[in-house]
Design an enzyme around this catalytic site. Structure first.
Site, PDB file in Angstrom:
ATOM      1  N   ARG A   1       0.514  -1.141   0.110  1.00 19.74           N
ATOM      2  CA  ARG A   1       0.176  -0.073   0.428  1.00 19.74           C
ATOM      3  C   ARG A   1       1.031   0.923  -0.250  1.00 19.74           C
ATOM      4  O   ARG A   1       0.533   2.331   0.573  1.00 19.74           O
ATOM      5  CB  ARG A   1      -1.497   0.363   1.219  1.00 19.74           C
ATOM      6  CG  ARG A   1      -2.061  -0.972   1.449  1.00 19.74           C
ATOM      7  CD  ARG A   1      -2.773  -0.970   0.029  1.00 19.74           C
ATOM      8  NE  ARG A   1      -4.384  -2.394   0.061  1.00 19.74           N
ATOM      9  CZ  ARG A   1      -3.732  -3.863  -0.081  1.00 19.74           C
ATOM     10  NH1 ARG A   1      -2.766  -3.530  -1.424  1.00 19.74           N
ATOM     11  NH2 ARG A   1      -4.335  -4.593  -0.258  1.00 19.74           N
TER      12      ARG A   1
ATOM     13  N   SER B   1     -11.249   0.576   2.522  1.00 17.99           N
ATOM     14  CA  SER B   1     -10.772  -0.581   3.409  1.00 17.99           C
ATOM     15  C   SER B   1     -10.391   0.816   3.805  1.00 17.99           C
ATOM     16  O   SER B   1      -9.806   1.225   4.023  1.00 17.99           O
ATOM     17  CB  SER B   1      -9.941  -1.603   2.899  1.00 17.99           C
ATOM     18  OG  SER B   1     -11.038  -2.439   2.248  1.00 17.99           O
TER      19      SER B   1
ATOM     20  N   GLU C   1      -5.695   4.388   5.384  1.00 19.88           N
ATOM     21  CA  GLU C   1      -4.974   4.188   4.469  1.00 19.88           C
ATOM     22  C   GLU C   1      -5.728   5.865   3.117  1.00 19.88           C
ATOM     23  O   GLU C   1      -4.630   5.804   2.340  1.00 19.88           O
ATOM     24  CB  GLU C   1      -6.230   2.416   3.769  1.00 19.88           C
ATOM     25  CG  GLU C   1      -5.304   2.382   2.342  1.00 19.88           C
ATOM     26  CD  GLU C   1      -5.294   0.913   2.057  1.00 19.88           C
ATOM     27  OE1 GLU C   1      -6.240   1.076   0.813  1.00 19.88           O
ATOM     28  OE2 GLU C   1      -6.043  -0.137   3.116  1.00 19.88           O
TER      29      GLU C   1
END
Length: 342
Positions: free
Chosen positions: A164, A242, A338
């Protein structure tokens, strides 16, 4: 190119947070983009780049600066004896692009089906799901360098992809992604060994007696089905997908946590382990928890939602702080948000 003032950004972010941009424009060419940056320099305005808005959080009710919503489109396929090469412009819808590849007989991205956002956003986060990361297939990224005013091309290794993460989130924030070039081996195999993907594929094959083949389209349909069950549609219930990254921990920390919490959900990640953040949040009782207009989704604790449609920025971040503090106290782990804050 029109530069607007005092524009609401509510429809430009999937969470549905209402924030007002002092200046806003939608460049549809590199020349438009250059003009936008000249305007920002002449007016001493900070610049913010907005793609599909599915991984963005506005941290203030008012944003002083030039919000640039890119409108760059185009997709092109070429091939050699062993590879397909596909180039896509930054504003192309990601899920449509996955479908475009599948329709043209290209295998590789099907596990990333139904991820919201644009092609231009995929390298920034190095999007991943169900055992696949997009970095595996990115050959190069073409960008506009704000500092020099010219286009530059970063090869895969220069993007410094990690879980990520990429160079675009840190050292290269001055680069605006214009397009991404992908390379797919023609002998690329399907990935079915993550979660219940394999079981669902087998069920689909038994149900459809006419077909005995596992195809990229079938895998894409299964992945889309799983995601739809777990993740709410942003068009119906505002969310940013998410919300927290899965913590990456050492084997030593993993074994200690596993001893204290035998049901801990974690997966091998090289020599380390990736802990399921949704499981952590669920186990401490936050699933379905609501604070004002913001809430933890009642089907997937990893997702925060705009439950009322009118959640405030303060309510969302108060909820985030509560969750992170409780996870820190119970498990000794730090949850990292995130979505990107603006």
């Amino acid at each position: 190119m029109l530069i607007q003032q005092q524009v609401s950004l509510k429809e430009f972010n999937s969470f549905g947070l209402d924030s007002i941009a002092s200046h806003f424009c939608e460049p549809s060419s590199v020349d438009d983009l250059k003009q936008a940056f000249i305007f920002s320099q002449e007016n001493n305005l900070p610049v913010y780049i907005l793609g599909g808005g599915s991984n963005v959080l506005f941290s203030s009710p008012e944003i002083t600066g030039l919000m640039i919503h890119l409108r760059l489109f185009g997709r092109f396929i070429s091939e050699s004896e062993a590879f397909f090469t596909v180039k896509a412009s930054a504003s192309e819808n990601w899920n449509d692009f996955v479908g475009y590849c599948i329709d043209n007989g290209i295998v590789g991205l099907e596990n990333l089906s139904l991820i919201p956002g644009t092609v231009g956003a995929c390298p920034v986060q190095n999007i991943g799901a169900y055992g696949v990361e997009v970095a595996e297939f990115i050959e190069s990224v073409t960008c506009f360098d704000v500092k020099t005013g010219v286009e530059v091309v970063l090869l895969n290794e220069e993007c410094r992809f990690a879980y990520r993460d990429s160079v675009f989130k840190r050292a290269c924030k001055h680069l605006v992604i214009l397009s991404v070039q992908f390379c797919f081996p023609k002998n690329q195999s399907l990935r079915l060994n993550y979660g219940d993907v394999s079981g669902r594929v087998e069920y689909r094959l038994k149900k459809d007696e006419k077909s005995g083949l596992v195809t990229a389209r079938l895998v894409s349909d299964v992945i889309s089905e799983i995601r739809s069950e777990k993740l709410p549609d942003p068009a119906v219930l505002g969310n940013a997908g998410s919300f927290f990254k899965n913590p990456i921990i050492s084997q030593e920390v993993y074994l200690k946590l596993k001893a204290d919490f035998p049901l801990l959900v974690a997966y091998p990640h090289g020599e380390r382990f990736k802990v399921a953040a949704g499981w952590l949040i669920d186990q401490i009782g936050f699933r379905g928890y609501q604070l004002g207009g913001a809430a933890v989704h009642d089907k997937q604790a990893l997702v925060l939602v705009n439950k009322t449609g009118f959640a405030s920025i303060d309510e969302l971040f108060q909820l985030v702080d509560l969750i992170r503090e409780k996870v820190r106290c119970v498990y000794g782990l730090e949850l990292e948000v995130e979505p990107v804050k603006i």
